[in-house]
Design a protein around this motif. Sequence first.
Motif, short mmCIF file in Angstrom:
data_model
loop_
_atom_site.label_atom_id
_atom_site.label_comp_id
_atom_site.label_asym_id
_atom_site.label_seq_id
_atom_site.Cartn_x
_atom_site.Cartn_y
_atom_site.Cartn_z
N LEU A 58 0.50 -1.14 0.25
CA LEU A 58 0.01 -0.40 -0.25
C LEU A 58 0.98 1.20 0.42
O LEU A 58 0.38 2.73 -0.79
N VAL A 59 2.41 0.91 0.32
CA VAL A 59 2.70 2.61 0.80
C VAL A 59 3.42 2.36 -0.85
O VAL A 59 3.16 3.69 -1.53
N LEU A 60 3.81 1.39 -1.45
CA LEU A 60 4.23 0.99 -2.84
C LEU A 60 3.12 2.39 -3.94
O LEU A 60 2.99 2.88 -4.57
N ALA A 61 1.99 1.35 -3.60
CA ALA A 61 0.54 1.94 -4.80
C ALA A 61 0.60 3.48 -4.26
O ALA A 61 0.31 4.08 -5.05
N GLY A 62 0.33 4.39 -2.69
CA GLY A 62 0.56 5.94 -2.43
C GLY A 62 1.46 6.35 -3.14
O GLY A 62 1.04 6.97 -3.53
N LYS A 63 2.66 5.77 -3.50
CA LYS A 63 3.91 6.31 -4.53
C LYS A 63 3.77 5.93 -5.58
O LYS A 63 4.88 6.76 -6.42
N LYS A 64 2.67 5.65 -6.44
CA LYS A 64 2.25 5.13 -7.34
C LYS A 64 3.33 4.91 -8.21
O LYS A 64 3.68 4.39 -9.09
N SER A 65 4.11 3.70 -7.77
CA SER A 65 5.32 2.66 -8.10
C SER A 65 4.66 1.30 -8.38
O SER A 65 4.89 0.82 -8.89
N LEU A 66 3.64 0.61 -7.72
CA LEU A 66 2.41 -0.03 -7.83
C LEU A 66 1.41 -0.01 -8.07
O LEU A 66 1.01 0.29 -7.24
N LYS A 67 1.33 -0.76 -8.90
CA LYS A 67 -0.65 -0.78 -9.32
C LYS A 67 -1.46 -1.25 -8.39
O LYS A 67 -1.65 -2.59 -7.73
N VAL A 68 -2.86 -0.48 -8.53
CA VAL A 68 -3.09 -0.99 -7.21
C VAL A 68 -3.90 -2.51 -7.72
O VAL A 68 -4.44 -2.95 -6.71
N GLU A 69 -4.27 -2.39 -8.57
CA GLU A 69 -5.23 -3.43 -9.08
C GLU A 69 -4.14 -4.72 -9.11
O GLU A 69 -4.91 -5.82 -9.08
N VAL A 70 -2.77 -4.56 -8.85
CA VAL A 70 -2.44 -5.80 -8.89
C VAL A 70 -2.21 -6.37 -6.88
O VAL A 70 -3.04 -7.65 -6.68
N ILE A 71 -2.58 -5.26 -5.55
CA ILE A 71 -2.77 -5.30 -5.28
C ILE A 71 -3.99 -5.77 -5.12
O ILE A 71 -4.59 -6.81 -3.92
N TYR A 72 -4.70 -5.55 -5.19
CA TYR A 72 -6.66 -6.07 -5.15
C TYR A 72 -6.50 -7.42 -5.25
O TYR A 72 -7.81 -7.84 -5.08
N GLY A 73 -6.22 -7.69 -6.99
CA GLY A 73 -6.28 -9.02 -7.04
C GLY A 73 -6.07 -10.01 -6.35
O GLY A 73 -6.79 -11.05 -5.84
N ILE A 74 -4.71 -9.79 -5.35
CA ILE A 74 -4.28 -10.68 -4.59
C ILE A 74 -5.53 -10.79 -2.68
O ILE A 74 -4.99 -11.83 -2.52
N ILE A 75 -5.58 -9.56 -2.51
CA ILE A 75 -5.70 -9.41 -1.28
C ILE A 75 -7.45 -10.06 -1.26
O ILE A 75 -8.32 -10.35 0.03
N MET A 76 -7.93 -10.61 -2.20
CA MET A 76 -9.32 -10.56 -2.28
C MET A 76 -9.59 -12.02 -2.45
O MET A 76 -10.52 -12.62 -2.66
N ASP A 77 -8.31 -12.57 -2.70
CA ASP A 77 -7.83 -14.06 -2.58
C ASP A 77 -8.60 -14.79 -1.45
O ASP A 77 -7.62 -13.72 -0.92
N LYS A 78 -9.42 -15.36 -1.12
CA LYS A 78 -9.65 -15.67 0.30
C LYS A 78 -8.59 -16.43 0.91
O LYS A 78 -8.86 -16.45 1.91
N ARG A 79 -8.11 -17.23 0.43
CA ARG A 79 -6.58 -17.35 0.77
C ARG A 79 -5.50 -16.62 1.83
O ARG A 79 -4.68 -16.75 2.48
N PHE A 80 -5.60 -15.28 0.44
CA PHE A 80 -4.54 -14.28 2.00
C PHE A 80 -5.19 -13.77 3.20
O PHE A 80 -4.78 -13.68 3.49
N LEU A 81 -6.22 -14.33 3.79
CA LEU A 81 -6.38 -14.22 5.42
C LEU A 81 -6.07 -16.08 5.79
O LEU A 81 -6.60 -15.62 6.82
N ALA A 82 -6.08 -16.80 4.70
CA ALA A 82 -5.73 -18.35 5.58
C ALA A 82 -4.76 -18.00 6.84
O ALA A 82 -3.92 -17.56 6.59
N GLY A 83 -5.45 -18.77 7.58
CA GLY A 83 -4.55 -18.91 8.89
C GLY A 83 -4.35 -17.71 10.18
O GLY A 83 -3.82 -17.68 11.00
N ALA A 84 -5.47 -16.39 9.62
CA ALA A 84 -5.08 -15.40 10.18
C ALA A 84 -5.47 -15.11 11.58
O ALA A 84 -6.53 -15.83 11.15
N LYS A 85 -4.64 -15.07 12.50
CA LYS A 85 -5.79 -14.30 13.80
C LYS A 85 -6.17 -13.66 13.54
O LYS A 85 -6.37 -12.73 12.94
N GLU A 86 -7.02 -13.30 15.23
CA GLU A 86 -7.95 -12.01 15.14
C GLU A 86 -7.24 -10.91 15.05
O GLU A 86 -7.83 -9.62 14.33
N LYS A 87 -5.73 -10.87 15.92
CA LYS A 87 -4.96 -9.66 15.83
C LYS A 87 -4.58 -9.06 14.78
O LYS A 87 -5.02 -8.17 13.91
#
Length: 195
Positions: free
Chosen positions: A92-121
């Motif tokens: 997100l820092v790189l996306a804010g600097k316009k060095s990385l495309k937001v679409e790439v990040i969005y595609g990764i974080i919207m995958d259900k497996r991205f949160l796999a094993g993540a605890k509450e915190k």
Amino acid sequence: MATSLGWRDHGQVLLSKRDAERHRIESIRGDGGRDEPVFQGATLSRRQHKERRVVDKELERNREEAADFMTELAEILDQRPEERLKWLHKALVLAGKKSLKVEVIYGIIMDKRFLAGAKEKVGTQMRAILLGNLHLFKPQQQRALQSESCHFSRFKEVAKHSSKRDSSPHKKRRKKREKSSSSSSSSSSCSSSSS
């Protein structure tokens, strides 16, 4: 009698001053005619054109960092949830600097497996970072990230419950302190009024 027009017409009548100048220049050139230039000058110095290098060093560093940044879904999903949190923050820092495309990040974080094993915190922190940087995403993506159907929304409930647990003892302590301070102040005011 020859008529003179006032400039060197060599005894002949010309139609214009321009024709007289042309005739004079041609006679100076000689036999070569118009093929030879009148002035054969020499170049004394040439202008040195400087190469413009306006590229900012920080911008160049950000581009290199973005090029080296991991954007492969399989590699990211192989990481632990804590490392994915760090990855998300850096992305997100790189996306804010316009060095990385937001679409790439969005595609990764919207995958259900991205949160796999993540605890509450960790999940709550991921959701907080996402909502804090929601302005980077397109409006349609923002709606999807804020919707109840989004897999990040399950940490909204956790955040509400944990904040209720944390805040309720503090409120009770404050109330106890306020009661004890008000009773001590009222007893001191009573003792000051009786004297």
